[in-house]
Design an enzyme around this catalytic site. Sequence first.
Site, PDB file in Angstrom:
ATOM      1  N   ARG A  51       0.824  -1.218   0.000  1.00 54.68           N
ATOM      2  CA  ARG A  51       0.000   0.000   0.000  1.00 54.68           C
ATOM      3  C   ARG A  51       0.853   1.260   0.000  1.00 54.68           C
ATOM      4  NH1 ARG A  51      -5.105  -1.040   3.910  1.00 54.68           N
ATOM      5  NH2 ARG A  51      -5.860  -2.975   3.001  1.00 54.68           N
ATOM      6  N   ASP A 153     -16.163   8.630   9.092  1.00 50.48           N
ATOM      7  CA  ASP A 153     -15.025   7.736   8.898  1.00 50.48           C
ATOM      8  C   ASP A 153     -13.775   8.610   8.926  1.00 50.48           C
ATOM      9  OD1 ASP A 153     -14.821   4.625   7.686  1.00 50.48           O
ATOM     10  OD2 ASP A 153     -13.033   5.850   7.352  1.00 50.48           O
TER      11      ASP A 153
END
Length: 285
Positions: A51, A153
């Site tokens: 990532r 979030d």
Amino acid sequence: MHAIIDCDSRSSGAEREYKFTIQDFERVKKLIYNRAGISLSPSKQNMVYSRLAKRLRANGYSSFKHYLDSLESPDSHEWEAFTNALTTNLTSFFREQHHFPILERHAEQRRNAGKIHLWCSASSTGEEPYSMAISMAQAFNTLTPPVHILATDLDTHVLAKAKAGIYSIEKLEKLPKEKLRKFFLKGKGIHAGYAMVRPELRNMVTFRQLNLLDNGWPVRGPFDAIFCRNVMIYFDKQTQYKILQKFAPLLAPNGLLFAGHSESFQHAADLFKLREKTVYELAKK
Ligand SMILES: C[S@@+](CC[C@H](N)C(=O)[O-])C[C@H]1O[C@@H](n2cnc3c(N)ncnc32)[C@H](O)[C@@H]1O
């Protein structure tokens, strides 16, 4: 002096584009823990590499050390992308299905008590808050029930996707045809293969960024229900407890707290007690 060991020198390490040492991993681990409360286990090394390698590539860094030095520099603009890269956003419509009839019954019982306030505290790409909205539409038998859903979030990337409310038909395949027809608009022409959550349902939901780790959440209760599902697993018990301490005063006296299937709040028995499978209520009302 510590030896610099490649995290995965036995296998893919040799083929890796960037050197990724145990020290790099430990540094990432500390930074994301302090930033988002996320505890990375050693088994996450390959995930972290793949990532963050994308971020190195995008920014033109030649090593993890340079990338992380720049991230920690005072004028860094990379924190958001770094955090977004390390969150895990897996979700789906009506995930952990058994919670939704419970939510519906809970709302029906409050039918005459004014507007219902719900909070989805790790909303990811939106499937969860929209499932809540659909349940509310079903409970009140209208697309415009007296319900407001706050959906938050940490990850700004998933929040943007959630706000748009557009999903590929493949993602919606498991939904009964009846629900698809009632609660989504099918895309045509260049939008073929996609469906959009009906605007009435989208209007029920407000999306906002919120880090559960932060002190002083900009959130006003009381909420009739809080969904906090499949995010606590990324936090250690101490962090979980601190978050639960902040949830307690925000929940209405008869409110419900929904947890993920592998999450248990037994260590916070002074705050919440189990009502039924992964559904909690306040220990003291
Ligand atoms: C695995 S998803 C779960 C989504 C949804 N609740 C569900 O159960 O399907 C976890 C979500 O938690 C979010 N998250 C991780 N750390 C967070 C934090 N410190 N504050 C708020 N959200 C966080 C991630 O961005 C991600 O979208």
